[in-house]
Scaffold this motif. Sequence first.
Motif, PDB file in Angstrom:
ATOM      1  N   GLU A   1       0.651  -1.355   0.204  1.00  0.00           N
ATOM      2  CA  GLU A   1      -0.079  -0.410  -0.155  1.00  0.00           C
ATOM      3  C   GLU A   1       0.614   1.559   0.493  1.00  0.00           C
ATOM      4  O   GLU A   1       1.838   1.646   0.473  1.00  0.00           O
TER       5      GLU A   1
ATOM      6  N   ILE B   1       1.897   5.162   0.635  1.00  0.00           N
ATOM      7  CA  ILE B   1       2.237   5.930   2.182  1.00  0.00           C
ATOM      8  C   ILE B   1       2.029   7.116   1.792  1.00  0.00           C
ATOM      9  O   ILE B   1       2.104   8.022   1.410  1.00  0.00           O
TER      10      ILE B   1
ATOM     11  N   LEU C   1       2.078  12.584   5.090  1.00  0.00           N
ATOM     12  CA  LEU C   1       2.867  12.048   5.850  1.00  0.00           C
ATOM     13  C   LEU C   1       4.071  12.293   6.188  1.00  0.00           C
ATOM     14  O   LEU C   1       4.707  12.488   7.817  1.00  0.00           O
TER      15      LEU C   1
ATOM     16  N   TRP D   1       6.141   9.264  12.913  1.00  0.00           N
ATOM     17  CA  TRP D   1       6.499   7.833  11.871  1.00  0.00           C
ATOM     18  C   TRP D   1       5.329   6.479  12.098  1.00  0.00           C
ATOM     19  O   TRP D   1       5.767   6.036  11.200  1.00  0.00           O
TER      20      TRP D   1
ATOM     21  N   VAL E   1       3.313   6.508   9.534  1.00  0.00           N
ATOM     22  CA  VAL E   1       4.268   6.105   8.053  1.00  0.00           C
ATOM     23  C   VAL E   1       4.250   4.374   7.802  1.00  0.00           C
ATOM     24  O   VAL E   1       4.276   4.152   7.237  1.00  0.00           O
ATOM     25  N   LEU E   2       4.401   4.279   9.247  1.00  0.00           N
ATOM     26  CA  LEU E   2       4.996   2.641   9.454  1.00  0.00           C
ATOM     27  C   LEU E   2       3.755   2.168   8.983  1.00  0.00           C
ATOM     28  O   LEU E   2       3.944   1.059   8.911  1.00  0.00           O
ATOM     29  N   GLY E   3       2.460   2.504   9.359  1.00  0.00           N
ATOM     30  CA  GLY E   3       1.569   1.716   9.473  1.00  0.00           C
ATOM     31  C   GLY E   3       1.333   0.884  10.672  1.00  0.00           C
ATOM     32  O   GLY E   3       0.507   0.138  10.832  1.00  0.00           O
TER      33      GLY E   3
ATOM     34  N   ARG F   1       6.482  -5.948   2.502  1.00  0.00           N
ATOM     35  CA  ARG F   1       5.996  -5.132   3.106  1.00  0.00           C
ATOM     36  C   ARG F   1       7.015  -3.671   3.676  1.00  0.00           C
ATOM     37  O   ARG F   1       6.901  -2.421   3.817  1.00  0.00           O
TER      38      ARG F   1
ATOM     39  N   LEU G   1       8.586  -0.591   2.097  1.00  0.00           N
ATOM     40  CA  LEU G   1       7.847   1.325   2.896  1.00  0.00           C
ATOM     41  C   LEU G   1       9.309   1.695   2.607  1.00  0.00           C
ATOM     42  O   LEU G   1       9.411   2.834   2.549  1.00  0.00           O
TER      43      LEU G   1
ATOM     44  N   GLN H   1       9.546   4.320  -0.146  1.00  0.00           N
ATOM     45  CA  GLN H   1       8.503   4.995  -0.351  1.00  0.00           C
ATOM     46  C   GLN H   1       9.614   6.215   0.712  1.00  0.00           C
ATOM     47  O   GLN H   1       9.615   7.424   0.193  1.00  0.00           O
TER      48      GLN H   1
ATOM     49  N   HIS I   1      10.785  10.739  -0.938  1.00  0.00           N
ATOM     50  CA  HIS I   1       9.913  11.445  -0.494  1.00  0.00           C
ATOM     51  C   HIS I   1      11.068  11.944   0.433  1.00  0.00           C
ATOM     52  O   HIS I   1      10.623  13.412   0.848  1.00  0.00           O
TER      53      HIS I   1
END
Length: 509
Positions: A243, A245, A249, A407, A410-412, A461, A465, A468, A472
């Motif tokens: 997914e 981010i 965020l 954070w 951001v990390l879910g 995952r 992460l 991304q 960013h």
Amino acid sequence: MKTTSSIVARSLVLRSGMTTILNDISFTLNPGESMAITGSSGSGKTSLGRLLAGQILPSSGELKIEGEISRVMVDQQDHFLSLSGQRSTYYGQRYENQGMENSPSIQTYLEKVAAKAEVADAPAVIDEVMETMHIDHLKDRKLLQLSNGERKRTQLAAALLQKPDLMVLDQPFVGLDVDSRAKLTALIQKQMQTGISFALICSPKMIPEGVSQVIELHEGRQLQCCTPGEFQSKIAPSASVNEPIAPELFKGLVKHNEQFEQVVGMKKVQVTIGGKQILKDIDWQVKPGEQWALLGHNGAGKSTLLSLVTADNPQGYVNDLVLFDRKRGSGESIWDIKNRIGFVSPELHQYFLRGEGIFNTIPGLQSKSHGHYDALSCMDVIVSGFKNEIGFASQPTDLERDLAERWFPVLGLSHLQDRLFVQASLGEQRALLLARALVKSPSLLILDEPCQGLDEVQTSRFVNLLEQVCQHLNTTMVYVTHHRNEIPTCVSKLLELEGGQVKLNGTFN
């Protein structure tokens, strides 16, 4: 040939407090047979291994073994640091000359193991197991100077000295390159042929030939017990692994952004340890915003190279080494360098785990409480990155706490903001350590095998992460791994070592 009793498990249940770790586990392991235990991270694989090894007892159900058999468990993490009388968190210990004399050699270590096990004709047996594990030529080498593959073979030699009928191996292939994994697999298969039974905790892709059954666990339950030929994982892939981010965020995460001409600069770098040349003529330059893959077989020199960058290796002072635009030894302190670096590794991870820290990685199974580690929260772990604290955290400022809190979404991992670190899964813990490394906006992020021990879903995952974050935040990064397929797509540069020298320095594709 060895003969062992059958091991019969019927409806095994293991609980810790209110938590059920294993539930309704049943199988039969016949004399001389071996099994593989696989499944998702946090599913209870190591706990089942400890039950089989007799280290812990089930809460209910039955583990029936007719007669007496010798059982040994080989942990994923060796305890060589402890054996050397060194329990500090100083990552660069192996590169310091002082203290190395306290580290036993392979020969001395195995002699101590043999004495404790009361092995008859110990000198001859020690020679035999060293030859069997292909470490006889290393017998005078210090434990802390061994490569990952050499350490693992030394662990197995120590286990063989105890003449086990059953050997439980917890993730024996983790941290090994392709060649080392193949050699270790062959050694294990050869021991299977002598009649030793094995219980191998490993990923589905690492199941060796010779096992008679595979047990797959998920969330503490047994999904299947079948032959290797019948085995197909029943764990459904997560739909949320990749997914994106939300870009907003990332706003406000960077509190400062120093500018440098070069982050790392090396010219003809040489490192010799104990009379052996580890690195020779290394030329390497890392510029801001670059993402590098650092590759090489076990023993190629990767860890030593990183120790120069992290200022842990004193030989940095005698080399042409520039870190963050300053020549090493020009008046900067070690902490000036470390404050600009974010670092994640499985070795570092061990210091944040519960119980006795680095030596105990099983949640909730101790006979006594260890309040200091058990009290470490997920927030504590992230804020410890501001002051490079390891295994503890001092009181953060309001600004630091605010940055750390940002954070979690951001990390879910918003669900972990008020929870203890020990309550997070292995993959979640590794992601929290990534946030710990990034929270201070480091000028360089070093990830040393960050996916070691994670299952495929957790690896995907974590890599997603990381991609991304780099996109960013334009993070300068060095990514170390034995698995090319897990390298993030943002990586465009490659430094590959072979025998302590540069094999490739250029574009990664």
